[in-house]
Design a protein around this motif. Sequence first.
Motif, PDB file in Angstrom:
ATOM      1  N   ILE A  13       0.840  -1.205   0.000  1.00 46.11           N
ATOM      2  CA  ILE A  13       0.000   0.000   0.000  1.00 46.11           C
ATOM      3  C   ILE A  13       0.873   1.252   0.000  1.00 46.11           C
ATOM      4  CG2 ILE A  13      -1.636   1.372   1.362  1.00 46.11           C
ATOM      5  CD1 ILE A  13      -2.832  -1.351   2.307  1.00 46.11           C
ATOM      6  N   LEU A  14       1.861   1.276   0.872  1.00 46.61           N
ATOM      7  CA  LEU A  14       2.735   2.443   0.963  1.00 46.61           C
ATOM      8  C   LEU A  14       3.512   2.657  -0.333  1.00 46.61           C
ATOM      9  CD1 LEU A  14       4.151   2.145   4.594  1.00 46.61           C
ATOM     10  CD2 LEU A  14       2.359   3.696   3.758  1.00 46.61           C
ATOM     11  N   LYS A  15       3.961   1.584  -0.924  1.00 44.43           N
ATOM     12  CA  LYS A  15       4.701   1.681  -2.186  1.00 44.43           C
ATOM     13  C   LYS A  15       3.819   2.313  -3.266  1.00 44.43           C
ATOM     14  CE  LYS A  15       7.233  -1.103  -5.516  1.00 44.43           C
ATOM     15  NZ  LYS A  15       7.629  -2.452  -5.906  1.00 44.43           N
ATOM     16  N   TYR A  16       2.569   1.865  -3.354  1.00 47.56           N
ATOM     17  CA  TYR A  16       1.636   2.433  -4.334  1.00 47.56           C
ATOM     18  C   TYR A  16       1.426   3.928  -4.068  1.00 47.56           C
ATOM     19  CZ  TYR A  16      -2.638   3.755  -6.646  1.00 47.56           C
ATOM     20  OH  TYR A  16      -3.566   4.441  -7.394  1.00 47.56           O
ATOM     21  N   LEU A  17       1.154   4.278  -2.812  1.00 50.18           N
ATOM     22  CA  LEU A  17       0.901   5.683  -2.473  1.00 50.18           C
ATOM     23  C   LEU A  17       2.111   6.559  -2.778  1.00 50.18           C
ATOM     24  CD1 LEU A  17      -1.027   5.247   0.894  1.00 50.18           C
ATOM     25  CD2 LEU A  17      -1.983   5.963  -1.319  1.00 50.18           C
ATOM     26  N   TYR A  18       3.293   6.054  -2.510  1.00 50.13           N
ATOM     27  CA  TYR A  18       4.519   6.821  -2.766  1.00 50.13           C
ATOM     28  C   TYR A  18       4.733   7.006  -4.268  1.00 50.13           C
ATOM     29  CZ  TYR A  18       9.317   8.465  -2.026  1.00 50.13           C
ATOM     30  OH  TYR A  18      10.474   9.208  -1.988  1.00 50.13           O
ATOM     31  N   GLN A  19       4.489   5.974  -5.042  1.00 48.62           N
ATOM     32  CA  GLN A  19       4.624   6.082  -6.499  1.00 48.62           C
ATOM     33  C   GLN A  19       3.663   7.136  -7.058  1.00 48.62           C
ATOM     34  OE1 GLN A  19       3.968   2.035  -7.735  1.00 48.62           O
ATOM     35  NE2 GLN A  19       6.140   1.518  -7.619  1.00 48.62           N
ATOM     36  N   LEU A  21       2.376   9.676  -5.453  1.00 44.18           N
ATOM     37  CA  LEU A  21       2.830  10.988  -4.986  1.00 44.18           C
ATOM     38  C   LEU A  21       3.966  11.498  -5.861  1.00 44.18           C
ATOM     39  CD1 LEU A  21       2.813  13.243  -2.797  1.00 44.18           C
ATOM     40  CD2 LEU A  21       4.464  11.832  -1.537  1.00 44.18           C
ATOM     41  N   LYS A  22       4.944  10.648  -6.121  1.00 46.00           N
ATOM     42  CA  LYS A  22       6.101  11.071  -6.929  1.00 46.00           C
ATOM     43  C   LYS A  22       5.708  11.401  -8.361  1.00 46.00           C
ATOM     44  CE  LYS A  22       8.889   7.620  -6.151  1.00 46.00           C
ATOM     45  NZ  LYS A  22      10.107   6.771  -6.084  1.00 46.00           N
ATOM     46  N   LYS A  23       4.714  10.713  -8.889  1.00 48.35           N
ATOM     47  CA  LYS A  23       4.256  10.968 -10.256  1.00 48.35           C
ATOM     48  C   LYS A  23       3.291  12.153 -10.328  1.00 48.35           C
ATOM     49  CE  LYS A  23       4.527   6.125 -11.647  1.00 48.35           C
ATOM     50  NZ  LYS A  23       3.718   4.940 -12.010  1.00 48.35           N
ATOM     51  N   PRO A  26      -3.316  11.294  -8.828  1.00 52.94           N
ATOM     52  CA  PRO A  26      -4.244  11.024  -7.724  1.00 52.94           C
ATOM     53  C   PRO A  26      -4.263   9.528  -7.394  1.00 52.94           C
ATOM     54  CG  PRO A  26      -5.462  11.373  -9.748  1.00 52.94           C
ATOM     55  CD  PRO A  26      -4.021  11.664 -10.066  1.00 52.94           C
ATOM     56  N   VAL A  27      -4.685   9.236  -6.208  1.00 53.32           N
ATOM     57  CA  VAL A  27      -4.847   7.850  -5.783  1.00 53.32           C
ATOM     58  C   VAL A  27      -6.078   7.269  -6.461  1.00 53.32           C
ATOM     59  CG1 VAL A  27      -5.380   6.394  -3.782  1.00 53.32           C
ATOM     60  CG2 VAL A  27      -3.726   8.246  -3.560  1.00 53.32           C
ATOM     61  N   GLU A  28      -5.924   6.116  -7.062  1.00 54.49           N
ATOM     62  CA  GLU A  28      -7.063   5.409  -7.633  1.00 54.49           C
ATOM     63  C   GLU A  28      -7.640   4.558  -6.516  1.00 54.49           C
ATOM     64  OE1 GLU A  28      -6.068   3.329 -11.264  1.00 54.49           O
ATOM     65  OE2 GLU A  28      -4.592   4.873 -11.741  1.00 54.49           O
ATOM     66  N   THR A  29      -8.806   4.963  -6.022  1.00 57.20           N
ATOM     67  CA  THR A  29      -9.359   4.321  -4.829  1.00 57.20           C
ATOM     68  C   THR A  29      -9.534   2.823  -4.991  1.00 57.20           C
ATOM     69  OG1 THR A  29     -11.611   4.884  -5.512  1.00 57.20           O
ATOM     70  CG2 THR A  29     -10.493   6.423  -4.033  1.00 57.20           C
ATOM     71  N   GLU A  30      -9.862   2.374  -6.187  1.00 54.83           N
ATOM     72  CA  GLU A  30     -10.063   0.934  -6.378  1.00 54.83           C
ATOM     73  C   GLU A  30      -8.764   0.146  -6.164  1.00 54.83           C
ATOM     74  OE1 GLU A  30      -9.350   2.876 -10.345  1.00 54.83           O
ATOM     75  OE2 GLU A  30     -10.784   3.228  -8.749  1.00 54.83           O
ATOM     76  N   MET A  31      -7.622   0.808  -6.251  1.00 53.97           N
ATOM     77  CA  MET A  31      -6.339   0.134  -6.023  1.00 53.97           C
ATOM     78  C   MET A  31      -6.102  -0.129  -4.539  1.00 53.97           C
ATOM     79  SD  MET A  31      -4.993  -0.471  -8.938  1.00 53.97           S
ATOM     80  CE  MET A  31      -3.268  -0.749  -8.645  1.00 53.97           C
ATOM     81  N   GLN A  81      -3.000   9.715   1.717  1.00 50.27           N
ATOM     82  CA  GLN A  81      -1.649  10.032   1.252  1.00 50.27           C
ATOM     83  C   GLN A  81      -0.639   9.386   2.187  1.00 50.27           C
ATOM     84  OE1 GLN A  81      -1.341  14.357   1.086  1.00 50.27           O
ATOM     85  NE2 GLN A  81      -1.310  14.171  -1.132  1.00 50.27           N
ATOM     86  N   ILE A  82       0.524   9.070   1.646  1.00 50.69           N
ATOM     87  CA  ILE A  82       1.622   8.579   2.454  1.00 50.69           C
ATOM     88  C   ILE A  82       2.233   9.759   3.203  1.00 50.69           C
ATOM     89  CG2 ILE A  82       3.331   8.824   0.606  1.00 50.69           C
ATOM     90  CD1 ILE A  82       4.603   6.196   1.647  1.00 50.69           C
ATOM     91  N   THR A  83       2.714   9.517   4.409  1.00 51.64           N
ATOM     92  CA  THR A  83       3.367  10.548   5.212  1.00 51.64           C
ATOM     93  C   THR A  83       4.883  10.368   5.115  1.00 51.64           C
ATOM     94  OG1 THR A  83       3.451   9.198   7.202  1.00 51.64           O
ATOM     95  CG2 THR A  83       1.450  10.543   6.869  1.00 51.64           C
ATOM     96  N   PRO A  84       5.654  11.339   5.598  1.00 53.32           N
ATOM     97  CA  PRO A  84       7.101  11.141   5.651  1.00 53.32           C
ATOM     98  C   PRO A  84       7.492   9.896   6.466  1.00 53.32           C
ATOM     99  CG  PRO A  84       6.621  13.467   5.865  1.00 53.32           C
ATOM    100  CD  PRO A  84       5.289  12.732   5.914  1.00 53.32           C
ATOM    101  N   ASP A  85       6.739   9.588   7.521  1.00 54.68           N
ATOM    102  CA  ASP A  85       7.023   8.367   8.284  1.00 54.68           C
ATOM    103  C   ASP A  85       6.770   7.123   7.437  1.00 54.68           C
ATOM    104  OD1 ASP A  85       7.810   9.714  10.552  1.00 54.68           O
ATOM    105  OD2 ASP A  85       5.880   9.518  11.571  1.00 54.68           O
TER     106      ASP A  85
END
Length: 110
Positions: A13-19, A21-23, A26-31, A81-85
């Motif tokens: 999950i974190l990997k997806y959110l970070y990707q 964010l970097k791109k 928006p987050v695709e909720t179904e993912m 969204q992913i946080t810095p932590d």
Amino acid sequence: MAKDDYHVVVFRILKYLYQQLKKGLPVETEMLLHDSKICNINESYWRYIMTSMQEKGLITGLEKGEGEPYAQLETQLKDVQITPDGIDLLSDSKMSDKVDQLIKGILSIG
């Protein structure tokens, strides 16, 4: 470690959110849903993981409602969204090693 292990699901999950964010996408909720290819777990376990990630400060965007906490979780996913932590956890070599071991184990079975 199984593919539905807590740490593996959190990492994915974190990997997806970070990707996203970097791109700048928006987050695709179904993912992020429990039955998505990222999670693929039962709904109650998914709720546990998502709320735990919010409470540990790995993600933001989920609101505790009145009555049942996080009752409308699915409708809030667009704001996650992913946080810095959370980013720090992704870069933790121990976490990456655990996931790598899992992938190698799955590939050797198949």
